[in-house]
Design a protein around this motif. Sequence first.
Motif, mmCIF file in Angstrom:
data_model
loop_
_atom_site.group_PDB
_atom_site.id
_atom_site.type_symbol
_atom_site.label_atom_id
_atom_site.label_comp_id
_atom_site.label_asym_id
_atom_site.label_seq_id
_atom_site.Cartn_x
_atom_site.Cartn_y
_atom_site.Cartn_z
ATOM 1 N N GLY A 123 44.114 -9.860 -10.579
ATOM 2 C CA GLY A 123 44.231 -9.662 -12.024
ATOM 3 C C GLY A 123 44.939 -10.808 -12.708
ATOM 4 N N TRP A 124 46.024 -11.304 -12.098
ATOM 5 C CA TRP A 124 46.755 -12.427 -12.684
ATOM 6 C C TRP A 124 45.886 -13.677 -12.762
ATOM 7 N N LEU A 125 45.129 -13.927 -11.711
ATOM 8 C CA LEU A 125 44.255 -15.110 -11.700
ATOM 9 C C LEU A 125 43.182 -14.992 -12.785
ATOM 10 N N GLN A 126 42.651 -13.792 -12.928
ATOM 11 C CA GLN A 126 41.623 -13.582 -13.950
ATOM 12 C C GLN A 126 42.195 -13.756 -15.357
ATOM 13 N N ASP A 127 43.404 -13.249 -15.575
ATOM 14 C CA ASP A 127 44.040 -13.392 -16.891
ATOM 15 C C ASP A 127 44.239 -14.860 -17.266
ATOM 16 N N ARG A 128 44.475 -15.706 -16.270
ATOM 17 C CA ARG A 128 44.690 -17.126 -16.541
ATOM 18 C C ARG A 128 43.410 -17.938 -16.404
ATOM 19 N N ALA A 129 42.280 -17.246 -16.269
ATOM 20 C CA ALA A 129 40.963 -17.892 -16.173
ATOM 21 C C ALA A 129 40.882 -18.883 -15.020
ATOM 22 N N ILE A 130 41.528 -18.561 -13.902
ATOM 23 C CA ILE A 130 41.457 -19.415 -12.710
ATOM 24 C C ILE A 130 40.307 -18.937 -11.834
#
Length: 325
Positions: free
Chosen positions: A284-291
């Motif tokens: 989820g964190w990676l998705q939020d930062r568009a990584i």
Amino acid sequence: MTSPAIEAIDLVKTFGDNASERPAVDGVSFVVPPGTVLGLLGPNGAGKTTTVRMMTTLTVPTSGTARVAGYDVREQPDMVRRNMGLTGQVATVDELLTGRENIRMIGGLYGIGRRDLKRLGNQLLEQFSITDAADRPVRGYSGGMRRRLDLAVSLIASPPVLFLDEPTTGLDPRSRSELWEMLRGLVAEGTTLLLTTQYLEEADQLADDIVVVNHGRIIAQGTPLQLKQQAGNASLVVTVSHATDLPVARELIARTGAEVHLDVGARQLTAAADGIADLTRVAGWLQDRAIEVDDIGLSRPSLDDVFLSLTGHRVEGDEAEEVSA
């Protein structure tokens, strides 16, 4: 409470006249419930085959005993043999006979009537995919076919307990997988299996519980998952699509509180993880930062990692195991 199908009780086996010599098997005890699979795991020379020989009445224990289907191997060896089957490391079928003739010969030794033997033989040949080759001499069989026939022969008297001593040794991956499926089918029908192996994947695939032996002693036992957990936590492995995202991805994964190991060349980050919860949070964190990521997942310790953590070396061994009577 249901009685164990197999029970080892402080089994000890020493070879030779030297009392100070280290036992080949030294105080082995375990219990196998009915309809389950126990994997006896260890390198060559660990004492696996000697343990099986004692439990199948082929070798007399120096001390201790074992019970198979409720019968004591010392006091009731005939009843033990009537209630178990054994498949050794090398197929023991007669190469000069056909597959069908091998089944008839062993069935005759068990005193099975001709009509019942014909029906049972056809059933086993079909069950183990040997029907097409049933009337050909065994010397022309592949290794996998010989092992399947050997297993079929061991089941001719429908024993409730089956001992398999390294049953897939020398088989190619396809034959090994086919034999695994057949063994799963036997367990589904209620047969209890004790399987010795030095193949970690085999123990992981088939065993409900695993007993790890080394130098004749039990050094660990439990389910495959329990043993893997002894070797450490699962690892979260993330491969990012772009190397420029590695610093930010590292910061995000570090939020879990774990130390993050970075492989710049592989664009990969690894950290200890608390199962699926950490995986979900980091994703989820990676998705939020568009990584963007090429891959993300959990890597659990293997049984090889377990054995390494317990003994300091891998499961493969080169020590010959003594199996003298």
